[in-house]
Design a protein around this motif. Sequence first.
Motif: not given
Length: 328
Positions: A248-276
């Motif tokens: 993140h120190a070397l590439m803050p913008e890229l790391m932030t985008k990659l982290t968001g991309l990773f999480m959105r990809g995970y949400f597409k396949t993760a099992a659904p649960i109720e909000l809490t």
Amino acid sequence: MNLFDKLNGKTIVITGASSGAGRAAAYQFAQQGAWLVLASRNEAALNEVAEECRELGANVLVVPTDVTDAKAMIALANAADNWQGKVDVWINNAGVLAAGDFDKTPMAVHKQVIEINLLGYMNGAHAILPIYKKQGYGTIINNISIGGFLPVPHGAGYTASKFALRGFSEALKGELAGWKSIYVCDLFPAFLDTPGIEHAANYTGKALKPAPPVYDPNRLAEAMIKVAANPSANTYVGSASLLLKAGHALMPELMTKLTGLFMRGYFKTAAPIELTDGNIFNTVDYGMSTHGRFGYPGKPKAHRKYIAAGLLGVASLALLAILPSSKK
């Protein structure tokens, strides 16, 4: 002098001691002969931890405490001081997580995350510092996490609390520079195999799990032991924490985008649960153990493949970032 000699008879206060890293730390300090003051909102779980620590030979005081209540934190500090006539180490550890799109997560939840993760630590320092200044010594250990450097998309309130907490602690270190025997020590662990995610407020509608590598919370507990015995300003727990900070120190913008991309990809396949809202507003009665269900307890070598892959990834991204500019 070994760790036992340095910690035997020391009074150690641990907030968030009912589960996860706080519970693991209680067990570790108990084996070092420390006198333990255990705090959290969950009195039943605290009493369970206390009994197990007594079986390990420790003397234990249980003080149910909500870290967001400044007066309750002062009462905690005074109870510890009155018990043994001193406090040697104060560990700010209580923390929560809320996941979800920022605008879909209630502002009350964001506010409570900040109340616990940031103001809870400030309340702790504010309560114990008068005692430390009176006795002329003492150590504050802040369990911040690598989230103090690396933003967590879909966890904006959590990130706000952790970035602010790191800033608060840095300011406090500067303010106390003249007090040679009062130490402020920050810990930055990578992802831990604790019940924290199971307890989290979750507005994503998807089951959560930490990204690998996931470390044994005993690694953090051991770091707390070492820092309590030999204070150090900043300690990174797990190789991944340094890797993520460097990336993140070397590439803050890229790391932030990659982290968001990773999480959105995970949400597409993760099992659904109720909000809490999890344990944000009230304590819970499940998952009150040291470990969650995600890591590789006792097998540190299991992380090496992730560290190697991460290093290769960061190096490749850095090279890609440099190449275009070198052609100009």
